[in-house]
Scaffold this motif. Sequence first.
Motif, PDB file in Angstrom:
ATOM      1  N   GLN A 103      42.884  25.354  45.380  1.00 54.70           N
ATOM      2  CA  GLN A 103      42.407  26.463  44.549  1.00 54.70           C
ATOM      3  C   GLN A 103      43.029  27.791  44.990  1.00 54.70           C
ATOM      4  O   GLN A 103      43.378  28.630  44.153  1.00 54.70           O
ATOM      5  CB  GLN A 103      40.883  26.526  44.607  1.00 54.70           C
ATOM      6  CG  GLN A 103      40.215  25.373  43.885  1.00 54.70           C
ATOM      7  CD  GLN A 103      38.765  25.178  44.292  1.00 54.70           C
ATOM      8  OE1 GLN A 103      38.267  25.811  45.232  1.00 54.70           O
ATOM      9  NE2 GLN A 103      38.065  24.286  43.598  1.00 54.70           N
ATOM     10  N   LYS A 104      43.184  27.970  46.299  1.00 55.00           N
ATOM     11  CA  LYS A 104      43.815  29.185  46.820  1.00 55.00           C
ATOM     12  C   LYS A 104      45.261  29.294  46.345  1.00 55.00           C
ATOM     13  O   LYS A 104      45.704  30.357  45.901  1.00 55.00           O
ATOM     14  CB  LYS A 104      43.753  29.186  48.351  1.00 55.00           C
ATOM     15  CG  LYS A 104      44.470  30.358  48.992  1.00 55.00           C
ATOM     16  CD  LYS A 104      44.415  30.292  50.516  1.00 55.00           C
ATOM     17  CE  LYS A 104      45.182  31.448  51.142  1.00 55.00           C
ATOM     18  NZ  LYS A 104      45.119  31.409  52.622  1.00 55.00           N
ATOM     19  N   LEU A 105      45.994  28.184  46.419  1.00 60.18           N
ATOM     20  CA  LEU A 105      47.399  28.194  46.015  1.00 60.18           C
ATOM     21  C   LEU A 105      47.541  28.383  44.506  1.00 60.18           C
ATOM     22  O   LEU A 105      48.466  29.047  44.035  1.00 60.18           O
ATOM     23  CB  LEU A 105      48.087  26.910  46.476  1.00 60.18           C
ATOM     24  CG  LEU A 105      48.208  26.775  48.000  1.00 60.18           C
ATOM     25  CD1 LEU A 105      48.724  25.396  48.386  1.00 60.18           C
ATOM     26  CD2 LEU A 105      49.113  27.857  48.568  1.00 60.18           C
ATOM     27  N   TYR A 106      46.615  27.815  43.753  1.00 62.40           N
ATOM     28  CA  TYR A 106      46.597  28.020  42.300  1.00 62.40           C
ATOM     29  C   TYR A 106      46.436  29.505  41.977  1.00 62.40           C
ATOM     30  O   TYR A 106      47.168  30.063  41.145  1.00 62.40           O
ATOM     31  CB  TYR A 106      45.453  27.212  41.678  1.00 62.40           C
ATOM     32  CG  TYR A 106      45.164  27.560  40.233  1.00 62.40           C
ATOM     33  CD1 TYR A 106      45.865  26.967  39.192  1.00 62.40           C
ATOM     34  CD2 TYR A 106      44.172  28.494  39.911  1.00 62.40           C
ATOM     35  CE1 TYR A 106      45.600  27.293  37.861  1.00 62.40           C
ATOM     36  CE2 TYR A 106      43.898  28.832  38.592  1.00 62.40           C
ATOM     37  CZ  TYR A 106      44.612  28.222  37.570  1.00 62.40           C
ATOM     38  OH  TYR A 106      44.346  28.559  36.268  1.00 62.40           O
ATOM     39  N   ALA A 107      45.478  30.153  42.655  1.00 56.76           N
ATOM     40  CA  ALA A 107      45.215  31.573  42.401  1.00 56.76           C
ATOM     41  C   ALA A 107      46.414  32.443  42.806  1.00 56.76           C
ATOM     42  O   ALA A 107      46.786  33.385  42.093  1.00 56.76           O
ATOM     43  CB  ALA A 107      43.963  32.014  43.151  1.00 56.76           C
ATOM     44  N   GLU A 108      47.018  32.114  43.950  1.00 59.90           N
ATOM     45  CA  GLU A 108      48.195  32.861  44.410  1.00 59.90           C
ATOM     46  C   GLU A 108      49.352  32.727  43.415  1.00 59.90           C
ATOM     47  O   GLU A 108      50.047  33.692  43.107  1.00 59.90           O
ATOM     48  CB  GLU A 108      48.628  32.350  45.785  1.00 59.90           C
ATOM     49  CG  GLU A 108      47.731  32.784  46.925  1.00 59.90           C
ATOM     50  CD  GLU A 108      48.020  34.199  47.407  1.00 59.90           C
ATOM     51  OE1 GLU A 108      49.031  34.779  46.965  1.00 59.90           O
ATOM     52  OE2 GLU A 108      47.243  34.720  48.219  1.00 59.90           O
ATOM     53  N   ALA A 109      49.553  31.500  42.938  1.00 57.47           N
ATOM     54  CA  ALA A 109      50.638  31.268  41.982  1.00 57.47           C
ATOM     55  C   ALA A 109      50.403  32.037  40.688  1.00 57.47           C
ATOM     56  O   ALA A 109      51.324  32.674  40.149  1.00 57.47           O
ATOM     57  CB  ALA A 109      50.756  29.770  41.695  1.00 57.47           C
ATOM     58  N   LYS A 110      49.179  31.985  40.208  1.00 57.78           N
ATOM     59  CA  LYS A 110      48.852  32.670  38.948  1.00 57.78           C
ATOM     60  C   LYS A 110      49.095  34.175  39.069  1.00 57.78           C
ATOM     61  O   LYS A 110      49.622  34.815  38.158  1.00 57.78           O
ATOM     62  CB  LYS A 110      47.395  32.384  38.580  1.00 57.78           C
ATOM     63  CG  LYS A 110      47.087  32.555  37.100  1.00 57.78           C
ATOM     64  CD  LYS A 110      45.720  32.009  36.781  1.00 57.78           C
ATOM     65  CE  LYS A 110      45.451  31.996  35.293  1.00 57.78           C
ATOM     66  NZ  LYS A 110      46.210  30.961  34.575  1.00 57.78           N
ATOM     67  N   GLN A 111      48.724  34.723  40.220  1.00 53.30           N
ATOM     68  CA  GLN A 111      48.911  36.154  40.453  1.00 53.30           C
ATOM     69  C   GLN A 111      50.396  36.532  40.439  1.00 53.30           C
ATOM     70  O   GLN A 111      50.772  37.625  40.034  1.00 53.30           O
ATOM     71  CB  GLN A 111      48.282  36.536  41.795  1.00 53.30           C
ATOM     72  CG  GLN A 111      48.282  38.021  42.086  1.00 53.30           C
ATOM     73  CD  GLN A 111      47.568  38.344  43.386  1.00 53.30           C
ATOM     74  OE1 GLN A 111      46.995  37.481  44.040  1.00 53.30           O
ATOM     75  NE2 GLN A 111      47.604  39.606  43.779  1.00 53.30           N
ATOM     76  N   ARG A 112      51.246  35.580  40.861  1.00 49.31           N
ATOM     77  CA  ARG A 112      52.689  35.852  40.941  1.00 49.31           C
ATOM     78  C   ARG A 112      53.438  35.446  39.666  1.00 49.31           C
ATOM     79  O   ARG A 112      54.660  35.580  39.600  1.00 49.31           O
ATOM     80  CB  ARG A 112      53.280  35.112  42.141  1.00 49.31           C
ATOM     81  CG  ARG A 112      52.685  35.562  43.471  1.00 49.31           C
ATOM     82  CD  ARG A 112      53.214  34.718  44.607  1.00 49.31           C
ATOM     83  NE  ARG A 112      52.472  34.942  45.836  1.00 49.31           N
ATOM     84  CZ  ARG A 112      53.018  35.171  47.024  1.00 49.31           C
ATOM     85  NH1 ARG A 112      54.340  35.229  47.136  1.00 49.31           N
ATOM     86  NH2 ARG A 112      52.279  35.339  48.092  1.00 49.31           N
TER      87      ARG A 112
END
Length: 296
Positions: A103-112
């Motif tokens: 979930q953390k990596l999903y959120a980071e990717a979406k932000q970028r």
Amino acid sequence: MKQVGFIGIGVMGKGMIANLLQKGHRVYAYDASAEALRWAKEQGAQVVHSPAELGPGAQIVFSSLPGPEIVEEVMLGENGLFATLAPDSMVFDTSTIDPATAQKLYAEAKQRGFHFFDCPVSGGPAGAKGGTLTIMVGGDSELLPAAMPYLQAIGRDIVHIGDAGSGQVAKLCHNAVVASITAALGEALLVARKAGVDPQKVASVIESGSAHNRVLSIFGPNILYGTYSETIFSLAHMHKDLKLYEHTARKQQVPSFVGSTVFQLYEAAMAQGKGGWDSSAVCTVIEQLGQDSIAR
């Protein structure tokens, strides 16, 4: 065909890379092991020397790594993949990790401006080699049609489970059941042996009765013949997955009577130095406690 990046050239990664190449994709591969990179180059892949080198050229990236810490480091660390990926790129992490990291990596990717999917797989090295893996997908369902050609290059049954992290939940639950059945088979077949009944005949009854299960089909020969060193899925990997499952169960406040007991058996096997053996070697702990062996 887009250029495809691949991070992690282990037993599973090798099978997936071979299938991507066979389907006509141009594959750029990274691994920390020089030997693994040599293998990839021999197969026809282009090799790079850091995850960040994949970003500028590959809009589709797969990863197959040992656990959550290394997945996070590869994605977000120094020379990490996320630093160089182009907008609208897709990352498919086929590792088994905890839902929170996914979930953390999903959120980071979406932000970028790009997309991360947790895509743990089932089917083992044979499934990776044959391109028949079951893939449990967590992430944005509306993007799946564009992702399917790449997922279908490595797998046969592709199931969208739900939001980010849900693929990992499904995989951890799946492996907890596999581990529990493995331990139950070891216990039952040892009871048969000590009661003077041929374990192979009992296994045959299980195979044809209502207790039929694929775990017996896949891991049964190792249990029945004591060939635990013939690794199908390592005990260390199953131990890691059970640890993540136990953490998830506690977080969700679900009692884990079966899971925690099975985890302790795997803990004992790890303490005995059997991490490199097949996961069915958990049965040796039961054999030691029962002071007999299933195989003769």
